[in-house]
Design a protein around this motif. Structure first.
Motif, PDB file in Angstrom:
ATOM      1  N   VAL A 138      12.715  54.058  25.733  1.00 12.11           N
ATOM      2  CA  VAL A 138      12.364  52.644  25.536  1.00 12.11           C
ATOM      3  C   VAL A 138      11.403  52.139  26.609  1.00 12.11           C
ATOM      4  CG1 VAL A 138      14.518  52.136  24.351  1.00 12.11           C
ATOM      5  CG2 VAL A 138      14.376  51.777  26.821  1.00 12.11           C
ATOM      6  N   ARG A 159      15.096  45.932  25.998  1.00  7.19           N
ATOM      7  CA  ARG A 159      14.947  47.386  25.900  1.00  7.19           C
ATOM      8  C   ARG A 159      16.263  48.080  26.248  1.00  7.19           C
ATOM      9  NH1 ARG A 159       9.340  49.101  26.268  1.00  7.19           N
ATOM     10  NH2 ARG A 159       7.985  47.268  26.231  1.00  7.19           N
ATOM     11  N   VAL A 190       8.424  45.623  21.582  1.00  7.79           N
ATOM     12  CA  VAL A 190       9.766  45.863  21.055  1.00  7.79           C
ATOM     13  C   VAL A 190       9.704  46.307  19.597  1.00  7.79           C
ATOM     14  CG1 VAL A 190      11.943  44.740  20.416  1.00  7.79           C
ATOM     15  CG2 VAL A 190      10.949  44.345  22.677  1.00  7.79           C
ATOM     16  N   LEU A 193       8.502  49.780  19.373  1.00  7.48           N
ATOM     17  CA  LEU A 193       9.555  50.664  19.851  1.00  7.48           C
ATOM     18  C   LEU A 193      10.606  50.905  18.772  1.00  7.48           C
ATOM     19  CD1 LEU A 193      10.929  52.204  22.137  1.00  7.48           C
ATOM     20  CD2 LEU A 193      11.929  50.036  22.883  1.00  7.48           C
TER      21      LEU A 193
END
Length: 328
Positions: A138, A159, A190, A193
């Motif tokens: 992350v 994260r 985010v 991710l």
């Protein structure tokens, strides 16, 4: 009872003490393996409660009907031991505000490893190695393990929450407004991710948001929720290009856009229905410009949109919105 989906919510109805109508009223939705499904709607529509039902995190005193299957097993009927195993392995949740989910007096490393070490299936050293691996995945390094929540930024904490949710290699990830209160740059990081981790781990993702543009960007399919009911669902591309429910169209019309003409931003008149009052007919009828006497007396059932069998809308006047994006 079996289901081919990672998450399968069937006729979920939840009534809370002091309410005159269900908070969730016959919710049906599903999430497949490796699929991202968005659940959108105004605040108070029931999005968070729907997502929390997948972990049986329902309010005390709730009267619950229906089924919530995760991996083919109904979480609403699980005993405490099976439910604990589900929450530490099969399914995990990224909560809306990471600062309320972490104990400020405990290090991040303890938070990450606690859930898997408490089950006894993973040793401390193995759990720490796994946490370090996920922190790197992350975008953080192992030094975060020694830090306290108050020592890192909101984006870093989010994260950490994602890493924590993945500690048990879940088949289902529930993300409740995971970008709320984050700056635009961190939001983009985010989202990227989550997409990367979904591809990497093959996880089914239920993405709860009130941001329609964000839902369009990240999801394969979308469910639109209003007053505890699913009013429209379908593939993201067709649903946002041509909504078949006046509520969805109104939400799109009220979304700020660069290409929109100058002037006052469109707004949905009125307020969502009060939980202390019973509903008769369509829950959106009091705010809907297309409402007729039929809408006020009979609740519409979801039905396929003309020419789009995978797209459903619970509206008596679906045909009047065909091909329209902002006719609200």
């Amino acid at each position: 009872m079996n289901s081919p989906h990672t998450l399968d919510v069937q006729g979920l109805r939840v009534t809370l003490p002091g309410t005159a109508r269900p908070v969730l009223d016959g919710v049906d939705l599903h999430v497949g393996a490796g699929e991202t499904v968005a659940l959108v709607g105004e605040s108070g529509s029931g999005k968070t409660l729907t997502s929390r039902s997948a972990l049986n995190l329902l309010p005390p005193g709730a009267d619950v009907q229906g089924a919530v299957l995760v991996g083919g097993q109904d979480v609403l009927t699980m005993n405490p031991d099976r439910l604990r195993a589900l929450r530490t392995g099969t399914a995990a949740m990224i909560f809306q505000d990471p600062r309320t989910a972490l104990n400020p007096l405990r290090r991040i490393g303890d938070f990450l490893t606690e859930s898997v070490t408490l089950t006894g299936s993973t040793g401390r050293a193995q759990a720490t190695a796994r946490a370090t691996e996920l922190l790197r995945a992350v975008g953080l390094d192992a030094s975060a393990l020694r830090q306290y929540p108050g020592q890192v930024s909101g984006g870093m904490l989010q994260r950490v929450m994602i890493a924590a949710a993945l500690m048990g290699d879940p088949a289902l990830l529930l993300a409740d407004e995971p970008t709320t209160a984050l700056d635009v740059t961190t939001q983009a990081e985010v989202i990227a991710l989550l997409a990367e981790l979904r591809e990497r781990f093959g996880t089914g993702l239920l993405f709860v948001t009130h941001d329609l543009d964000l839902a369009a960007a990240v999801s394969d399919r979308v469910y639109v929720m209003y007053a505890g009911r699913i009013v429209e669902s379908g593939p993201a591309a067709t649903l946002f290009a041509a909504p078949r429910h006046p509520y969805t169209a109104a939400l799109l019309a009220s979304t700020p856009r660069w290409e929109a003409p100058q002037g006052r931003l469109a707004a949905i008149e009125g307020q969502p229905p009060d939980l202390r009052q019973e509903l008769h007919g369509c829950p959106f009828s009091a705010r809907c410009p297309l409402a007729t006497e039929l809408c006020e007396t009979r609740a519409p059932e979801p039905r396929p949109a003309p020419g789009l069998p995978l797209h459903q809308a619970a509206c008596h006047h679906t045909d009047r919105l065909e091909g329209s994006r902002v006719d609200a």
